[in-house]
Design an enzyme around this catalytic site. Structure first.
Site: not given
Length: 286
Positions: A45, A50, A75, A108, A188, A231-232, A236, A240
């Site tokens: 996504d 962004y 978007k 968006h 989250l 997450s980077v 994680r 997830n």
């Protein structure tokens, strides 16, 4: 194999994806998306706003995974909602992503010339540039405003803030009427400390040998929401995704539903939101 949900237009969307909001385009997005794809994610996504579509596209290309196995969402930003601007913006997104088509393209922010943007998106879908079209941050009040255009060509998804503290109950009734799927941003709660220390969630995590984040994502999955935690950190990103090997009971689902506070961090209906977002220039570097 990633589980999927069927959208109202018949396409199958992976039930979990990887979000790239606020991951900078300094190589970080490329690395994070590459890691996610290696770990089995097949849904990415992104958005014009962004500023990282190029890195997303490069990571997809370099992954060697066949294009038809990866679901890509982007978007349209509200400065491009005038009909001809929207047409150009869709082509620019395709160019930056290096793709022949985008799987899902969203409005968006639902302000300004939404009707013109939607017309351009419907036509791009008919032309094969986009597979599915949808909306984002649309509240019950905003839905009422644009209902005539959205019921003529029904959106496949509405991407909104959604987590145990903000369960969008009123909005989900409207969406159910039109078989619009919910995509959860901030699934989250953007790491809200209170949410992660809720005793009911901590207890379930112990019971299932999972972490609290996995319990939250599993709850949302069972509620029918498409989730894309961000997450980077590779560990994680991996954890997830590990939410498909257990199932919460109906009592546990009810216990989590009881955590709903009925409001989130962002209120698209708040005065001044449209004006604030309109100042944001996504073409400053084009």
């Amino acid at each position: 194999m990633v589980e999927t949900f069927k959208l109202n237009d018949g396409t199958n969307i992976p039930a979990i994806g990887f979000g790239t909001f606020q991951i900078p385009a300094d190589g970080s997005t490329y690395q994070a998306v590459s890691d996610a794809l290696k770990l089995g994610y097949r849904h990415i996504d992104t958005a014009v706003a962004y500023f990282n579509e190029q890195e997303v596209g490069k990571a997809i290309k370099d992954s060697g995974i066949p294009r038809d196995e990866i679901w890509v969402t982007s978007k349209l930003w509200l400065q491009d909602y005038a009909y001809e601007d929207a047409q150009k913006a869709i082509d620019l997104s395709l160019k930056k992503l290096g793709l022949d088509y985008i799987d899902l393209y969203l409005i968006h922010q639902p302000y300004g010339k939404v009707d013109e943007a939607w017309k351009a998106m419907v036509e791009a879908k008919e032309a094969g540039k986009i597979r599915s079209i949808g909306i984002s941050n649309v509240t019950p009040k905003i839905w009422q405003k644009w209902e005539n255009i959205f019921t003529e060509n029904v959106p496949s998804v509405n991407q909104v803030e959604f987590n145990p503290y903000f369960q969008q109950k009123e909005l989900r009734k409207i969406m159910a009427e039109h078989k619009i799927s919910l995509e959860a941003w901030a699934p989250l709660g953007q790491g809200n400390h209170d949410l992660f220390t809720e005793p009911v969630l901590v207890e379930m995590a112990k019971k299932y040998g999972k972490d609290v984040g996995q319990i939250i994502l599993r709850f949302e999955h069972q509620e029918g929401a498409i989730v894309f935690p961000k997450s980077v950190h590779e560990a994680r990103i991996k954890s997830n995704k590990e939410i498909f090997d257990f199932e919460l009971t109906s009592d546990e689902m009810d216990a989590i539903r009881a955590l709903d506070k009925g409001k989130g961090m962002h209120d698209p209906d708040a005065p001044g939101v449209e004006e604030m977002l309109s100042q944001y220039d996504v073409h400053a570097n084009d």
